[in-house]
Design a protein around this motif. Sequence first.
Motif, PDB file in Angstrom:
ATOM      1  N   LYS A  18       0.838  -1.197   0.031  1.00  0.00           N
ATOM      2  CA  LYS A  18       0.058  -0.077   0.067  1.00  0.00           C
ATOM      3  C   LYS A  18       0.840   1.125  -0.060  1.00  0.00           C
ATOM      4  O   LYS A  18       1.883   1.204   0.858  1.00  0.00           O
ATOM      5  N   GLU A  19       0.662   2.146  -1.005  1.00  0.00           N
ATOM      6  CA  GLU A  19       1.399   3.324  -1.072  1.00  0.00           C
ATOM      7  C   GLU A  19       0.647   4.437  -1.474  1.00  0.00           C
ATOM      8  O   GLU A  19      -0.340   4.420  -1.936  1.00  0.00           O
ATOM      9  N   HIS A  20       1.266   5.653  -1.850  1.00  0.00           N
ATOM     10  CA  HIS A  20       0.455   6.880  -2.211  1.00  0.00           C
ATOM     11  C   HIS A  20       0.198   6.783  -3.533  1.00  0.00           C
ATOM     12  O   HIS A  20       0.922   6.272  -4.664  1.00  0.00           O
ATOM     13  N   SER A  21      -0.975   7.170  -3.895  1.00  0.00           N
ATOM     14  CA  SER A  21      -1.590   6.956  -5.355  1.00  0.00           C
ATOM     15  C   SER A  21      -0.941   7.702  -6.443  1.00  0.00           C
ATOM     16  O   SER A  21      -0.884   7.109  -7.589  1.00  0.00           O
ATOM     17  N   LEU A  22      -0.149   8.856  -6.170  1.00  0.00           N
ATOM     18  CA  LEU A  22       0.730   9.365  -6.902  1.00  0.00           C
ATOM     19  C   LEU A  22       2.173   9.440  -6.859  1.00  0.00           C
ATOM     20  O   LEU A  22       2.848   8.979  -8.082  1.00  0.00           O
TER      21      LEU A  22
END
Length: 457
Positions: A17-21
Amino acid sequence: METGVEATSRPEIPAIKEHSLLGSLESMRRDRLAFLLSVARQTGDIGSFRVGPAQMLLLNSSELVHAALVEHANDFDKGFIIHRAFRPVLGEGLFSSEGELHRRQRKIMAPSFQPRHIVNYAQTMVEYTERAQQDWQDGATLDMSREMMALTMSIVGNVLFQTDVLAETDELGAALSTALAYINYILSSFFPLPLNWPTERNRQTRGALELLNRRMQKMIEERRASGEQGDDFLSILLRARDEDGAPMSDQQIKDEALTLFVAGHETTAAALTWTWFLLAEHPDIYQRLRDEVDSVLQGRSPTYADLARLPYTLQVLKESMRLYPPSIALVRVALRPVDLGPYHLRRGQTIMIVPYTIQRRPDYFPDPERFNPDHFRPENEARLPRFAYLPFGAGPRICIGNHFALMEGHLLLAALVQHVTFSLLPGQQIIPDNDKTITIRPRYGLKMRVQRRHQVV
């Protein structure tokens, strides 16, 4: 082309899971090693993460490493990012070159790195080590990274160029550090500025590269003019011929020499620095090491012939490189669609193999965070999966100097243990980091106090 059944039957590569951008860009910048270890522990054998829009696949099993670096070695190259970072510094040397050029150069140079040849350098390694330690006063405080860099640079200067660069360590060391910092800047920046842009970093980097290349060219010209037939690596490169009898160009010799100069001291210095730290933290292991060296050498200088009788010394070095491998990662980019085990990779996908993470797998190394040289007792090492331990890489691009580095580290440990004992200065925060260099070093340095030992007789 895959059928629908074949495509859907393949296991999905787990993603964190990580930042969308931004993906994991900030995590990588904040603490790269901790982040990569976290990815490995979350995803297992293979895991996906992004640095900005760029997807990376972390391979963390011996089977997948074998598939990528051995079975499918020709289906990958090092990719644009690695080439952009390293070629301005190392040119088309063995580390940076690809394809037929790499195969040609490797074939020409490999015989000179076989154990039967590098044994000739053992005496030089010991002589320089004993000379260096004579300057360390009892009770003095040493910056171990600096001391190990100076020592290994003096050794590699002699075996590569048959010249004493110890007096020039500060200047050469600064130039190398600047060049290596530029490499790390390129590798860690999302939008790095081209080297020809007029920034302060680029100005310093260009100056460092000019100094390094000028020194290399001067050595080549002096060696040619002298007509000497030495056994240093520069002489070997000058005499080398390919299958058609053609010599290397001056530029190729400079590229190979600079590659060997950088790799021949930077990685060994980092490995030795961490070894002294770990020994100081584990006095029982330190004492066991001293006992072995004292028993075998009885106060005399170590030789190549002694190494077979110093097995625990080698175990200590190998275990140090397990916990703190000199190189942070092997990066490859798929040249075409390729299957690694059950996983399908598209053309252009990037894989990372990180020794720091794979060498901490508890199923490969029991109690993996503990410094335990018995991991490399012969019977334990024999049980390891073949590609569970990767301090020098694997496959056709395995480090050509692996035997040289192991011999050097083995001899230097034995030589120094006889004369001095190192202890940590209190109050230090020792954190593994590679923000400024391509090797893993203590982030805030490593200060140690030296105590001279009574000579063993």
